[in-house]
Design a protein around this motif. Structure first.
Motif, short mmCIF file in Angstrom:
data_model
loop_
_atom_site.label_atom_id
_atom_site.label_comp_id
_atom_site.label_asym_id
_atom_site.label_seq_id
_atom_site.Cartn_x
_atom_site.Cartn_y
_atom_site.Cartn_z
N VAL A 1 0.86 -1.19 0.00
CA VAL A 1 0.00 0.00 0.00
C VAL A 1 0.89 1.24 0.00
N GLN A 2 0.48 2.24 -0.74
CA GLN A 2 1.26 3.46 -0.86
C GLN A 2 0.49 4.69 -0.39
N SER A 3 -0.68 4.46 0.22
CA SER A 3 -1.47 5.59 0.70
C SER A 3 -2.42 5.11 1.79
N LEU A 4 -2.96 6.07 2.51
CA LEU A 4 -3.96 5.72 3.52
C LEU A 4 -5.24 5.20 2.87
N LYS A 5 -5.53 5.68 1.68
CA LYS A 5 -6.71 5.20 0.96
C LYS A 5 -6.59 3.71 0.64
N ALA A 6 -5.42 3.28 0.21
CA ALA A 6 -5.20 1.86 -0.08
C ALA A 6 -5.27 1.04 1.19
N LYS A 7 -4.72 1.57 2.28
CA LYS A 7 -4.78 0.88 3.57
C LYS A 7 -6.23 0.70 4.00
N ARG A 8 -7.03 1.76 3.90
CA ARG A 8 -8.43 1.68 4.30
C ARG A 8 -9.20 0.67 3.46
N ASP B 1 -2.86 6.93 11.07
CA ASP B 1 -2.16 7.74 10.07
C ASP B 1 -0.89 7.09 9.54
N TRP C 1 0.68 4.22 7.01
CA TRP C 1 0.25 3.50 5.81
C TRP C 1 0.24 1.99 5.96
N GLN C 2 1.31 1.41 6.47
CA GLN C 2 1.46 -0.04 6.40
C GLN C 2 1.30 -0.74 7.75
#
Length: 93
Positions: free
Chosen positions: A15-22, A47, A49-50
């Protein structure tokens, strides 16, 4: 009445963003809510990412029933290739 509570930390790969994590966490959250009688929430590392911390709780008259539900939910988390469960803590009330 027995309350079973488990807190687990996850490492989320690729994941490269918080959106991908969510997105990954929402998938896990939805699967657990559909299959098990548990309440689940992301409780830490909002906050980052990974990394994530999920907390799950269930209530029953029998500790074995609570533990079985929580173990099944943890097995479902372990079966997800995009996340790795690291630290896991159980509490009983």
């Amino acid at each position: 009445m027995i309350i079973g509570f488990v807190r687990c930390e996850l490492l989320i790969y690729d994941v490269q963003s918080l959106k991908a994590k969510r997105s990954v966490l929402k998938s896990i959250h939805t699967k657990i809510k559909q299959r098990f009688n548990l309440s689940i929430a992301e409780t830490d590392f909002h906050d980052v990412w990974q990394r994530a911390e999920l907390s799950m709780v269930t209530v029953s008259n029998d500790r074995a029933v609570c533990e079985r539900e929580l173990q099944k939910a943890l097995a479902l988390i372990d079966s997800q290739p995009e996340a790795e469960r690291t630290v896991t803590e159980f509490e009983w009330l």
